[in-house]
Design an enzyme around this catalytic site. Structure first.
Site, short mmCIF file in Angstrom:
data_model
loop_
_atom_site.label_atom_id
_atom_site.label_comp_id
_atom_site.label_asym_id
_atom_site.label_seq_id
_atom_site.Cartn_x
_atom_site.Cartn_y
_atom_site.Cartn_z
N SER A 115 -3.05 -6.69 -4.26
CA SER A 115 -4.33 -6.09 -4.67
C SER A 115 -5.20 -7.14 -5.36
O SER A 115 -4.67 -8.07 -5.99
CB SER A 115 -4.10 -4.95 -5.66
OG SER A 115 -5.35 -4.51 -6.19
N TYR A 147 0.57 -1.75 -12.72
CA TYR A 147 0.15 -1.96 -11.33
C TYR A 147 -0.29 -3.40 -11.11
O TYR A 147 0.12 -4.06 -10.15
CB TYR A 147 -0.99 -0.98 -11.02
CG TYR A 147 -1.50 -1.04 -9.59
CD1 TYR A 147 -0.83 -0.41 -8.56
CD2 TYR A 147 -2.68 -1.72 -9.28
CE1 TYR A 147 -1.30 -0.44 -7.26
CE2 TYR A 147 -3.17 -1.77 -7.98
CZ TYR A 147 -2.48 -1.13 -6.98
OH TYR A 147 -2.95 -1.16 -5.69
N1 LIG Z 1 -6.78 2.07 -1.99
C1 LIG Z 1 -7.09 0.97 -2.65
O1 LIG Z 1 -8.18 0.83 -3.18
C2 LIG Z 1 -6.12 -0.17 -2.74
C3 LIG Z 1 -6.57 -1.40 -3.26
C4 LIG Z 1 -5.71 -2.46 -3.34
C5 LIG Z 1 -4.40 -2.32 -2.90
N2 LIG Z 1 -3.98 -1.12 -2.40
C6 LIG Z 1 -2.58 -1.05 -1.94
O2 LIG Z 1 -2.58 -0.69 -0.58
C7 LIG Z 1 -1.38 0.03 -0.26
C8 LIG Z 1 -1.71 1.34 0.41
O3 LIG Z 1 -2.53 2.06 -0.47
P1 LIG Z 1 -3.32 3.40 -0.06
O4 LIG Z 1 -4.61 3.33 -0.77
O5 LIG Z 1 -3.28 3.60 1.42
O6 LIG Z 1 -2.38 4.47 -0.81
P2 LIG Z 1 -2.09 6.01 -0.53
O7 LIG Z 1 -1.62 6.56 -1.82
O8 LIG Z 1 -3.25 6.64 0.16
O9 LIG Z 1 -0.87 5.92 0.49
C9 LIG Z 1 0.35 5.35 0.11
C10 LIG Z 1 1.47 5.97 0.93
O10 LIG Z 1 2.71 5.42 0.43
C11 LIG Z 1 3.64 6.48 0.29
N3 LIG Z 1 4.62 6.14 -0.74
C12 LIG Z 1 4.45 6.21 -2.10
N4 LIG Z 1 5.60 5.87 -2.71
C13 LIG Z 1 6.50 5.58 -1.73
C14 LIG Z 1 7.86 5.21 -1.75
N5 LIG Z 1 8.51 5.04 -2.90
N6 LIG Z 1 8.49 5.00 -0.58
C15 LIG Z 1 7.84 5.18 0.60
N7 LIG Z 1 6.55 5.56 0.67
C16 LIG Z 1 5.89 5.76 -0.48
C17 LIG Z 1 2.81 7.69 -0.09
O11 LIG Z 1 3.48 8.90 0.18
C18 LIG Z 1 1.56 7.49 0.76
O12 LIG Z 1 1.68 8.10 2.03
C19 LIG Z 1 -0.65 0.20 -1.61
O13 LIG Z 1 0.32 -0.82 -1.75
C20 LIG Z 1 -1.76 0.02 -2.63
O14 LIG Z 1 -1.27 -0.42 -3.88
C21 LIG Z 1 -4.81 -0.04 -2.31
#
Ligand SMILES: NC(=O)c1ccc[n+]([C@@H]2O[C@H](COP(=O)([O-])OP(=O)(O)OC[C@H]3O[C@@H](n4cnc5c(N)ncnc54)[C@H](O)[C@@H]3O)[C@@H](O)[C@H]2O)c1
Length: 254
Positions: free
Chosen positions: A143, A157
């Protein structure tokens, strides 16, 4: 088709960017091994892919549990005969995550269990599978918060994503000679369920929007397209990189 004949293991494929990646990669010819802690959600992703004529299986499980990861990789490799790409996308950002001064130990433990140990376990069982396949690509999702400070802290985080970037570099050096490339993507704020819960407050939303030179939040596909490139052979000489996909936030001074 940019991923023809490739087998891709994606964690967190039941929602957000993981689901969009699974569907997009399948449309590019990949066979998808879709993991998520939410069994129903990941089955739904698989049904969407199959409905479009693609190939996918669901391997539900918690990436923070080593036994779940081992089983998911074994089932995936057994079903499709190999794994070429490991896309470590699953991550959590609990509401209770705040400043180090205010946080209970349990929050640190859960965030590090999923965001750091989850990636490590997937690499522990996934990288040997990639080597058995003759080489491959690992994509770790970090991130932009790991690269800059923030006055609204989410310290567990942030620290966990810093660890993902550091681990990416170590693995890139360890496994490059075996044909395994390991890279990270550091997204900025992307409109997925993970972030939308923060934006119910219009003031918080406006504060963040003001810091984005491109003037809009990211879309899942902004990140998925970079992951697609890293998964494909087009990125064959990229290893140990951390690709920032943030609309310019991290280079913005005034
Ligand atoms: N959305 C943002 O702005 C953003 C920004 C930077 C980084 N990220 C990173 O991108 C990645 C995806 O994020 P997103 O926004 O799509 O999140 P989201 O919450 O929409 O989706 C994440 C998915 O991971 C699953 N999950 C959670 N814990 C889990 C576990 N222990 N084992 C297996 N699956 C699990 C959830 O059920 C969900 O379906 C993450 O690593 C997040 O930290 C997101």
């Amino acid at each position: 088709m940019r991923l023809k004949d490739k087998v891709v293991f994606i964690t967190g494929a039941g929602g957000g960017m993981g689901r969009e990646a699974a569907i997009r990669f399948a449309a590019e010819g990949a066979k998808i091994i879709a993991n998520d802690i939410r069994g129903d959600a990941v089955e739904e992703t698989v049904e969407v892919i199959k409905g479009k004529g693609g190939e996918a299986i669901a391997v539900p499980g918690d990436v923070a549990r080593e036994a779940d990861v081992k089983k998911a990789i074994e089932i995936g490799e057994g079903t499709f005969g190999k794994i070429d790409v490991l896309y470590n996308n699953a991550g959590i950002m609990p509401d209770e995550d705040a400043s180090v001064l205010d946080m209970d130990e349990a929050i640190w433990d859960r965030v590090f269990a999923v965001n750091v140990k989850g990636v490590a376990f997937c690499c522990k069982y996934g990288i040997p599978a990639l080597i058995r396949a003759g080489g491959g690509s690992v994509i770790n999702v970090a991130s932009f918060v790991a690269l800059m400070g923030c006055t609204v802290p989410q310290d567990a985080y942030t620290a966990s994503k810093g660890a993902v970037i550091a681990l990416t570099r170590s693995l890139a050096v360890q496994f490059g000679r075996k044909g395994v490339r390991v890279n990270a993507i550091s997204p900025g704020p992307i409109l997925t369920p993970l972030l939308e819960k923060l934006f119910t407050d219009p003031e918080k939303r406006a504060l963040r929007l003001n810091r984005i030179p491109l003037g809009r939040f990211g879309k899942p596909m902004d990140v998925v397209n970079v992951a697609l490139f890293l998964a494909s052979d087009e990125s064959g000489w990229i290893n140990g990189a951390n690709i920032v996909v943030d609309g310019g936030i991290t280079v913005y001074y005034f």
